[in-house]
Design an enzyme around this catalytic site. Structure first.
Site, short mmCIF file in Angstrom:
data_model
loop_
_atom_site.label_atom_id
_atom_site.label_comp_id
_atom_site.label_asym_id
_atom_site.label_seq_id
_atom_site.Cartn_x
_atom_site.Cartn_y
_atom_site.Cartn_z
N LYS A 291 -3.44 -9.80 0.70
CA LYS A 291 -2.47 -8.81 1.19
C LYS A 291 -1.04 -9.29 0.91
O LYS A 291 -0.18 -8.52 0.49
CB LYS A 291 -2.68 -8.55 2.68
CG LYS A 291 -3.93 -7.72 2.92
CD LYS A 291 -4.37 -7.65 4.37
CE LYS A 291 -5.75 -6.98 4.43
NZ LYS A 291 -6.35 -6.95 5.74
N GLN B 67 -5.36 -8.98 11.58
CA GLN B 67 -6.57 -9.17 10.78
C GLN B 67 -7.80 -9.29 11.69
O GLN B 67 -7.80 -10.10 12.62
CB GLN B 67 -6.41 -10.44 9.91
CG GLN B 67 -7.56 -10.69 8.97
CD GLN B 67 -7.72 -9.59 7.92
OE1 GLN B 67 -6.75 -9.14 7.30
NE2 GLN B 67 -8.94 -9.13 7.71
N ASP C 16 -2.80 -0.09 9.47
CA ASP C 16 -4.25 0.00 9.31
C ASP C 16 -4.76 1.37 9.76
O ASP C 16 -5.90 1.74 9.47
CB ASP C 16 -4.94 -1.09 10.15
CG ASP C 16 -5.52 -2.21 9.30
OD1 ASP C 16 -5.70 -1.99 8.08
OD2 ASP C 16 -5.81 -3.29 9.86
#
Ligand code: NAD
Length: 288
Positions: free
Chosen positions: A54, A98, A121
């Protein structure tokens, strides 16, 4: 019938190139570059790889990125305090925690603490709800968003088509069904309790497999000329495969996403796209 492979790597490259151009334009107009912050708690080896990827991807499109690495024994309060600091920081446009989190940390509570405007997200119930009512400002889960991009950029029409989604998870199956419906598909969701799935599969013009079972679906189960989107990723002794047995689909379906190189590369590209969207909304910036 010729089966075309949908090249997710190339489409992800195209998405990134377009984003890079947009970021360049904003920066040359005197704005700061968008910034994504990733919180990584603990030492999960797969998570470390994802987080590095990422960070790298942000660099490719000239976005800023920062990874906050916190030890596995970090308390929930400390993670929540960090999120609240990032929520208030105007330099930060996107926040991602995460997953999975180490035991003892309440995933739901932590994800709920992220400002929905920075929730790149797209997991916050506010974004899920906005997406369900067709609010364009919703930040949507990256994998299904990437699949819509694959369909559109491959010239595959969804409107009026029978779409079957196998899997009903909050991060893939359910948002996938919502996006296909929003694009005027006629959508059926199958899951572990579905009966007569074979009969449903036979009707699918567009089939999205997201069950997490290696090579569970075969070409013989599908309609001639169907479009097959394989979300599964499985690392087996003899290589990587998806939820679909690709070989048995060749010559039978019109399009299929390969594994690897299909859906996978789009997920991070859409994370960048969501960070860009969050940045534009926060700065009231309209890219042309
Ligand atoms: P999940 O385990 O959360 O959900 C699986 C879903 O499949 C469940 O809703 C379950 O009801 C359904 N299911 C299980 N067995 C079934 C059966 N026999 N028949 C019908 N439905 C069944 O998984 P997930 O997070 O949605 O991920 C699915 C797959 O996609 C996994 O292989 C995962 O690794 C992969 N994935 C890939 C990406 C990517 O970027 N390519 C992103 C997310 C997930």
């Amino acid at each position: 019938m010729e089966t075309k492979l949908i090249d997710g790597k190339q489409i992800a490259r195209d998405v990134r190139a377009e984003l890079k151009e947009k970021v360049k334009k904003a920066v040359s107009a005197g704005m700061k570059a968008p910034k994504l912050v990733v919180i990584l708690v603990g030492e999960d080896p797969a998570s470390k790889i994802y987080v590095n990827n990422k960070e790298k991807a942000c660099g490719w499109v000239s976005m800023k990125s920062e990874t906050l690495r916190m030890p596995a024994e970090t308390s929930e309060e400390e993670v929540l305090a960090k999120i609240s600091e990032l929520n208030a920081d105007p330099e930060v446009n996107g926040i991602l925690v995460q997953l999975p989190l180490p035991k003892g940390l309440d995933e739901q509570k932590i994800l709920l603490a992220i400002d929905p405007a920075k929730d790149v997200d797209g997991f916050h119930p506010m974004n899920v709800g906005k997406s369900a009512v067709g609010d364009a400002s919703a930040l949507v889960s990256c994998t299904p968003l990437g699949i819509m991009e694959l369909l559109h950029r491959s010239g595959i029409q969804v409107s009026g088509k029978r779409c079957v989604v196998a899997g009903r998870s909050n991060i893939v199956g359910k948002p996938m069904a919502r996006l296909l419906l929003a694009d005027n598909g006629t959508v059926t969701v199958c899951h572990s309790r579905t009966q007569d799935m074979d009969q449903i599969l036979k009707e699918a013009d567009i089939f999205v497999a997201a069950v997490g079972k290696p090579k569970m679906f075969r070409g013989e189960q599908l309609k001639d000329g169907a479009v097959v989107i394989d979300v599964g990723i499985h690392h087996l002794d003899d290589g990587i495969c998806g939820d679909v047995d690709t070989e048995s689909c060749m010559g039978k379906v019109s399009y299929i996403t390969p594994v690897p190189g299909g859906v996978g590369p789009m997920t991070i590209a859409m994370l960048l796209s969501n960070t860009w969207q969050a940045y534009c909304t926060q700065n009231n910036y309209k890219a042309d």
